[in-house]
Design a protein around this motif. Structure first.
Motif, PDB file in Angstrom:
ATOM      1  N   LEU A 129      37.857  49.166  48.439  1.00  0.00           N
ATOM      2  CA  LEU A 129      38.079  49.528  47.036  1.00  0.00           C
ATOM      3  C   LEU A 129      38.704  48.384  46.246  1.00  0.00           C
ATOM      4  O   LEU A 129      38.406  48.206  45.063  1.00  0.00           O
ATOM      5  CB  LEU A 129      38.932  50.790  46.945  1.00  0.00           C
ATOM      6  N   ALA A 185      36.920  46.805  42.920  1.00  0.00           N
ATOM      7  CA  ALA A 185      37.557  46.748  41.604  1.00  0.00           C
ATOM      8  C   ALA A 185      37.412  45.370  40.968  1.00  0.00           C
ATOM      9  O   ALA A 185      37.588  45.225  39.760  1.00  0.00           O
ATOM     10  CB  ALA A 185      39.032  47.115  41.719  1.00  0.00           C
ATOM     11  N   TRP A 239      34.227  49.190  40.220  1.00  0.00           N
ATOM     12  CA  TRP A 239      34.727  50.525  40.487  1.00  0.00           C
ATOM     13  C   TRP A 239      35.878  50.798  39.526  1.00  0.00           C
ATOM     14  O   TRP A 239      36.761  49.966  39.345  1.00  0.00           O
ATOM     15  CB  TRP A 239      35.200  50.613  41.937  1.00  0.00           C
ATOM     16  N   ASP A 247      40.433  57.323  45.761  1.00  0.00           N
ATOM     17  CA  ASP A 247      41.504  56.374  46.049  1.00  0.00           C
ATOM     18  C   ASP A 247      41.473  56.088  47.547  1.00  0.00           C
ATOM     19  O   ASP A 247      40.794  56.775  48.308  1.00  0.00           O
ATOM     20  CB  ASP A 247      42.871  56.895  45.588  1.00  0.00           C
ATOM     21  N   ALA A 282      39.001  53.089  39.017  1.00  0.00           N
ATOM     22  CA  ALA A 282      39.852  53.929  39.861  1.00  0.00           C
ATOM     23  C   ALA A 282      40.171  55.289  39.249  1.00  0.00           C
ATOM     24  O   ALA A 282      40.298  56.270  39.972  1.00  0.00           O
ATOM     25  CB  ALA A 282      41.149  53.187  40.182  1.00  0.00           C
TER      26      ALA A 282
END
Length: 158
Positions: A46, A50, A56, A119, A58
C-alpha cells in the motif's frame, strides 16, 4: 414521548444520509494496488501504491479482490463461507478450467471481492483469512489486488 421530528434530528446529527458503497462492477475501476508475493507485507504494497500511478487513495473505498486457486468441488463452499463476511465472486465466480466440469478435483481460479476502506491492518487480516479459507478447502491464495475509480494523474507543480 418520541416523535418523527426527533428521529430526523438524530439522523441529521449522526449522518443519517445514506451513502452507497462503491459498485465493484463499475467500468472505470483500475487496479491501484496488488500483491502476489507471499512475503511482502500489505503495508509495503500500500505504501508503494500511494506513490505510483494509478495512485491508491487511502480514505476512499476500494474493491478488495482475493485471487484463489481451489478444487472445482470446493468453489461453492468457499463462496458461501466468504459471503458471510460480505465477499462475492467476481463475475460468475469461476473461470473456465481446461479439464471441464466433470473433474471435481481440477483446480479453478476464484476471485472473491468486497468493497471496503482499505488499510494495511485490515488488508493483512483479510489476506490471512483468505489463505486459511483456501488451505482448508485444499487450495491456495495466489494474491490480492485493490481497485478504485480512475483519477487524473497528479500534475507537477509549475
Amino acid at each position: 414521548m418520541g416523535t418523527g421530528r426527533n428521529r430526523g434530528w438524530l439522523r441529521r446529527l449522526f449522518g443519517g444520509g445514506r451513502q452507497f458503497p462503491l459498485d465493484p462492477d463499475r467500468h472505470d475501476l483500475v487496479v491501484v494496488a496488488s500483491c502476489f508475493d507471499d512475503v511482502e507485507a500489505c503495508s509495503t504494497t500500500l505504501g508503494r501504491a500511494a506513490a505510483e500511478h494509478p495512485r491508491w487513495t487511502a480514505d476512499a473505498e476500494a474493491v478488495l479482490r482475493h485471487h484463489l486457486t481451489l478444487p472445482a468441488s470446493a468453489v461453492a463452499e468457499a463462496v458461501s463461507i466468504a459471503a458471510q463476511d460480505g465477499y462475492r465472486p467476481q463475475g460468475s465466480g469461476e473461470e473456465p478450467s481446461d479439464s471441464g466440469p466433470a473433474d471435481a478435483t481440477a483446480p479453478v481460479q476464484l476471485v472473491l471481492q468486497r468493497t471496503q476502506i482499505l488499510d494495511a491492518l485490515h488488508c493483512s487480516q483479510e489476506r490471512s483469512r483468505m489463505v486459511g479459507l483456501a488451505q482448508r478447502l485444499g487450495g491456495s491464495a495466489v494474491g490480492w489486488d485493490a481497485m478504485q475509480p480512475a483519477r487524473e494523474p497528479d500534475l507537477p507543480d509549475s
